[in-house]
Design a protein around this motif. Structure first.
Motif, short mmCIF file in Angstrom:
data_model
loop_
_atom_site.label_atom_id
_atom_site.label_comp_id
_atom_site.label_asym_id
_atom_site.label_seq_id
_atom_site.Cartn_x
_atom_site.Cartn_y
_atom_site.Cartn_z
N LEU A 15 -17.08 -94.87 -14.93
CA LEU A 15 -17.60 -93.91 -15.90
C LEU A 15 -18.83 -94.47 -16.61
O LEU A 15 -19.81 -93.76 -16.84
N ALA A 16 -18.80 -95.74 -16.94
CA ALA A 16 -19.95 -96.38 -17.59
C ALA A 16 -21.17 -96.38 -16.66
O ALA A 16 -22.30 -96.15 -17.11
N LEU A 17 -20.95 -96.60 -15.36
CA LEU A 17 -22.05 -96.57 -14.40
C LEU A 17 -22.65 -95.17 -14.28
O LEU A 17 -23.86 -94.99 -14.23
N VAL A 18 -21.79 -94.15 -14.23
CA VAL A 18 -22.26 -92.76 -14.15
C VAL A 18 -23.04 -92.39 -15.41
O VAL A 18 -24.10 -91.77 -15.35
N ARG A 19 -22.52 -92.80 -16.59
CA ARG A 19 -23.21 -92.51 -17.85
C ARG A 19 -24.58 -93.18 -17.90
O ARG A 19 -25.57 -92.56 -18.29
N ALA A 20 -24.67 -94.42 -17.45
CA ALA A 20 -25.95 -95.14 -17.44
C ALA A 20 -26.94 -94.47 -16.48
O ALA A 20 -28.12 -94.34 -16.79
N ALA A 21 -26.45 -94.02 -15.33
CA ALA A 21 -27.33 -93.35 -14.37
C ALA A 21 -27.84 -92.03 -14.94
O ALA A 21 -29.02 -91.70 -14.81
N ALA A 22 -26.95 -91.26 -15.58
CA ALA A 22 -27.36 -89.98 -16.18
C ALA A 22 -28.37 -90.21 -17.29
O ALA A 22 -29.35 -89.47 -17.41
N ASP A 23 -28.16 -91.23 -18.12
CA ASP A 23 -29.10 -91.52 -19.20
C ASP A 23 -30.47 -91.93 -18.65
O ASP A 23 -31.50 -91.59 -19.23
N ALA A 24 -30.49 -92.64 -17.52
CA ALA A 24 -31.76 -93.08 -16.95
C ALA A 24 -32.50 -91.94 -16.27
O ALA A 24 -33.72 -91.83 -16.38
N VAL A 25 -31.76 -91.05 -15.59
CA VAL A 25 -32.39 -89.98 -14.82
C VAL A 25 -32.66 -88.74 -15.66
O VAL A 25 -33.70 -88.10 -15.52
N ASP A 26 -31.73 -88.38 -16.54
CA ASP A 26 -31.85 -87.14 -17.31
C ASP A 26 -31.37 -87.37 -18.75
O ASP A 26 -30.31 -86.89 -19.15
N PRO A 27 -32.16 -88.09 -19.56
CA PRO A 27 -31.73 -88.38 -20.94
C PRO A 27 -31.73 -87.10 -21.79
O PRO A 27 -32.43 -86.14 -21.49
N VAL A 28 -30.93 -87.13 -22.83
CA VAL A 28 -30.88 -86.01 -23.76
C VAL A 28 -32.22 -85.95 -24.50
O VAL A 28 -32.67 -86.97 -25.04
N PRO A 29 -32.88 -84.77 -24.53
CA PRO A 29 -34.17 -84.68 -25.22
C PRO A 29 -34.05 -85.02 -26.70
O PRO A 29 -33.04 -84.69 -27.34
N GLU A 30 -35.06 -85.66 -27.24
CA GLU A 30 -35.04 -86.08 -28.64
C GLU A 30 -34.86 -84.89 -29.58
O GLU A 30 -34.20 -85.00 -30.60
N GLY A 31 -35.46 -83.74 -29.24
CA GLY A 31 -35.30 -82.54 -30.08
C GLY A 31 -33.85 -82.10 -30.18
O GLY A 31 -33.41 -81.65 -31.24
N VAL A 32 -33.11 -82.21 -29.10
CA VAL A 32 -31.69 -81.84 -29.11
C VAL A 32 -30.91 -82.82 -29.98
O VAL A 32 -30.06 -82.42 -30.77
N LEU A 33 -31.20 -84.09 -29.85
CA LEU A 33 -30.53 -85.10 -30.68
C LEU A 33 -30.85 -84.88 -32.16
O LEU A 33 -29.97 -84.98 -33.02
N ALA A 34 -32.12 -84.59 -32.48
CA ALA A 34 -32.52 -84.36 -33.87
C ALA A 34 -31.81 -83.14 -34.44
O ALA A 34 -31.35 -83.14 -35.58
N ALA A 35 -31.70 -82.07 -33.65
CA ALA A 35 -31.00 -80.86 -34.11
C ALA A 35 -29.53 -81.14 -34.34
O ALA A 35 -28.94 -80.66 -35.32
N ALA A 36 -28.92 -81.91 -33.48
CA ALA A 36 -27.51 -82.26 -33.66
C ALA A 36 -27.30 -83.08 -34.92
O ALA A 36 -26.37 -82.84 -35.70
N ARG A 37 -28.18 -84.06 -35.14
CA ARG A 37 -28.07 -84.88 -36.36
C ARG A 37 -28.29 -84.01 -37.60
O ARG A 37 -27.58 -84.15 -38.60
#
Length: 158
Positions: A15-37
């Motif tokens: 699961l950690a390997l899949v999460r790292a691959a997803a973060d490298a290939v398709d990271p969550v956009p900063e705007g989405v993170l800012a809206a969530a915060r």
């Protein structure tokens, strides 16, 4: 005979390997993170959450959206308060926001965005306006009379 010991990575390792691959290939956009915060930053236990009851961008009340006409939003609170909001698109990423609280009364209206907030005073009829609002998610917090807290709209993209 006992089963052979398990070899190789654990489920948690995979699961950690899949999460790292997803973060490298398709990271969550900063705007989405800012809206969530921002949505968590503005929690107010005394506030009443208004619900969106009409959006001209969804109902076609203004016609087919071509980017040139105003967008009308109507929010309703549980005690009969209504917030009518008109968002007028401007060139670039800026908007003019006009609104009215019904029933009308002078209140402070906080326009909350992921980048910060601005407060405007509604007049005795409940009308307010704010120029040069950047495009993106926003929420309004109308500070009602003593003992009633605030009427807060859900986050809406404009």
């Amino acid at each position: 005979m006992s089963p052979a010991p398990r070899q190789g990575p654990t489920d948690a390792d995979l699961l950690a390997l899949v999460r790292a691959a997803a973060d490298a290939v398709d990271p969550v956009p900063e705007g989405v993170l800012a809206a969530a915060r921002a949505s968590l930053t503005w929690l107010d236990v005394d506030a009443e959450l208004a619900r969106l009851v009409e959006d001209s961008a969804l109902t076609g009340a203004v016609g087919v959206r071509s980017g040139g006409g105003p967008r009308l939003l109507t929010f309703e609170g549980g005690q009969g308060d209504v917030v009518l909001v008109e968002v007028e698109e401007r060139p670039g990423d800026r908007r003019r926001l006009t609104g009215q609280l019904v029933p009308g009364r002078p209140v402070d209206v906080e326009v909350r965005r992921t980048s910060g907030s601005s407060t405007v005073r509604a007049d005795e009829l409940g009308r307010f306006a704010l120029d040069d609002v950047e495009a993106g998610p926003l929420s309004l917090a109308c500070r009602l009379e003593e003992g009633r807290g605030a009427l807060v709209t859900p986050w809406t993209s404009v």
